[in-house]
Write a protein that holds these residues in place. Sequence first.
Motif, PDB file in Angstrom:
ATOM      1  N   ARG A  84     -43.601 -25.866 -51.758  1.00  0.00           N
ATOM      2  CA  ARG A  84     -44.240 -26.223 -50.493  1.00  0.00           C
ATOM      3  C   ARG A  84     -45.686 -26.628 -50.744  1.00  0.00           C
ATOM      4  O   ARG A  84     -46.428 -25.953 -51.449  1.00  0.00           O
ATOM      5  N   VAL A  85     -46.101 -27.777 -50.177  1.00  0.00           N
ATOM      6  CA  VAL A  85     -47.500 -28.208 -50.194  1.00  0.00           C
ATOM      7  C   VAL A  85     -48.036 -28.011 -48.780  1.00  0.00           C
ATOM      8  O   VAL A  85     -47.531 -28.636 -47.837  1.00  0.00           O
ATOM      9  N   PRO A  86     -49.026 -27.139 -48.605  1.00  0.00           N
ATOM     10  CA  PRO A  86     -49.491 -26.825 -47.249  1.00  0.00           C
ATOM     11  C   PRO A  86     -50.241 -27.978 -46.606  1.00  0.00           C
ATOM     12  O   PRO A  86     -50.656 -28.928 -47.268  1.00  0.00           O
ATOM     13  N   ALA A  87     -50.414 -27.855 -45.305  1.00  0.00           N
ATOM     14  CA  ALA A  87     -51.100 -28.893 -44.536  1.00  0.00           C
ATOM     15  C   ALA A  87     -52.592 -28.888 -44.829  1.00  0.00           C
ATOM     16  O   ALA A  87     -53.177 -27.876 -45.245  1.00  0.00           O
ATOM     17  N   ASP A  88     -53.201 -30.034 -44.605  1.00  0.00           N
ATOM     18  CA  ASP A  88     -54.651 -30.190 -44.672  1.00  0.00           C
ATOM     19  C   ASP A  88     -55.058 -31.055 -43.481  1.00  0.00           C
ATOM     20  O   ASP A  88     -55.148 -32.278 -43.586  1.00  0.00           O
ATOM     21  N   PRO A  89     -55.271 -30.433 -42.314  1.00  0.00           N
ATOM     22  CA  PRO A  89     -55.555 -31.219 -41.104  1.00  0.00           C
ATOM     23  C   PRO A  89     -56.746 -32.142 -41.259  1.00  0.00           C
ATOM     24  O   PRO A  89     -56.763 -33.247 -40.714  1.00  0.00           O
ATOM     25  N   ALA A  90     -57.775 -31.709 -42.007  1.00  0.00           N
ATOM     26  CA  ALA A  90     -58.966 -32.554 -42.163  1.00  0.00           C
ATOM     27  C   ALA A  90     -58.633 -33.859 -42.870  1.00  0.00           C
ATOM     28  O   ALA A  90     -59.264 -34.885 -42.627  1.00  0.00           O
ATOM     29  N   ALA A  91     -57.646 -33.828 -43.768  1.00  0.00           N
ATOM     30  CA  ALA A  91     -57.244 -35.036 -44.500  1.00  0.00           C
ATOM     31  C   ALA A  91     -56.094 -35.757 -43.817  1.00  0.00           C
ATOM     32  O   ALA A  91     -55.617 -36.773 -44.318  1.00  0.00           O
ATOM     33  N   GLY A  92     -55.616 -35.222 -42.682  1.00  0.00           N
ATOM     34  CA  GLY A  92     -54.506 -35.851 -41.982  1.00  0.00           C
ATOM     35  C   GLY A  92     -53.182 -35.672 -42.694  1.00  0.00           C
ATOM     36  O   GLY A  92     -52.332 -36.557 -42.672  1.00  0.00           O
ATOM     37  N   ILE A  93     -52.982 -34.516 -43.348  1.00  0.00           N
ATOM     38  CA  ILE A  93     -51.773 -34.256 -44.119  1.00  0.00           C
ATOM     39  C   ILE A  93     -51.051 -33.067 -43.510  1.00  0.00           C
ATOM     40  O   ILE A  93     -51.640 -31.999 -43.320  1.00  0.00           O
ATOM     41  N   LEU A  94     -49.769 -33.247 -43.217  1.00  0.00           N
ATOM     42  CA  LEU A  94     -48.951 -32.146 -42.710  1.00  0.00           C
ATOM     43  C   LEU A  94     -48.318 -31.389 -43.868  1.00  0.00           C
ATOM     44  O   LEU A  94     -48.233 -31.887 -44.996  1.00  0.00           O
TER      45      LEU A  94
END
Length: 400
Positions: A84-94
């Motif tokens: 699992r690769v977690p989300a990074d909202p600041a980078a726009g990644i879910l």
Amino acid sequence: MRDDLQDLVDEVSHLLAAPATLEDRDFTMLAFCAHDEPASAAAGSPGAMMEAVRARSILGRGSTAEVRHRFEEFGIADALDPLRVPADPAAGILTRLCLPVRAGGRLQGYLWLLDEGRTDVEDPAAPGLAEAVALAAEAGRLLAEGRPGAADLSAALRAVLTGNAPGRALRELTDALGGDRTAVTLVALHPAPPGLPTGWTPPGAGAVSAVLPSGGGPAVAVAVLLPLPGDADPRPAGVLSAGALAQLPPGSTAGVAGPRRGCLELPAQWHEARTAARVAAVDPRLAPAASWSELGPWRQVAALPGPDPALARLLADPVLTGTAEVWLDCAGSPQRAAAQLCIHRQTLYYRLGRISELTGLDLADGADRLLLHLGVRSARLTATNPPHLPRRSGDLSSAG
């Protein structure tokens, strides 16, 4: 891009009920399935951010170096099992699920699923997970095998495009790519200085690549022969171009030829692809990747040996040359041209008078205006370091 890989991605997407993409180990997009956002997704919501990132990757920009580095920090290159690769909202990644794609223990790529964390990677009995892992292994086998002889076809492609014993090479390419009914296109990559990076690898996905001299000193161009789906859909060439440009220096361009059946017209396709890449370097509306089908009048401009000699004195003055181009692009409208150039209309009239004096052309005559328009565009296209002529309004507003 390949039908077998596309079918596999569609099946994984169905199994885990999530949008899926397949990339090779260099993050070149190989296949993807549709992803429909709910109409209620608000701007700024995680779904909206993901959609922007995914659209950039699929349709023209590719993954940024920062995004790729972030994924690799989670150990995807060494993983043997789903992770699992977690989300990074600041980078726009879910949050997303990564299925490593391997063959014989060697990494071949990655299967990504935007499943919003629904699949429990710690549970071997999670619905659809075991089947998806098996399909990832199948993708690894397909990528490792590639198309018959694809690894050895660079010399054949180079021979066809340079005219060096093209007959034998043409048969070799045709047989390897599935016969004379296979739809193909050519992509031309023009690396900007300093050229191809150290360790650069050619695009994958069953494509055949060859590095060729560009005709100007040590510079090179990269030809990429790409098989297309049965309906000759050219969109995979855009995806490949985006992925390749992401690995090249800023300012690099790509051009895509019109599709053909078989390899008989590869020299003509190479001309189309090279022309499109050249135009992408000088027309911001088409940068950084252009296709032959969208060049419009640039096709005629590219066929010219250069600007008419009568324009030599004008072309020595970049401000007047740029003024002429803007005025002509505005269909001779003084109001629109002056506004775009950020100058007073009287200044524009003065410059048009000087243009007429330097060229001997009557700017009220349609034929003379056509000669001028073709000439300034040809000068832009044939410049040693395009684009060398100022084009933005701010570049042309200072001189009177």
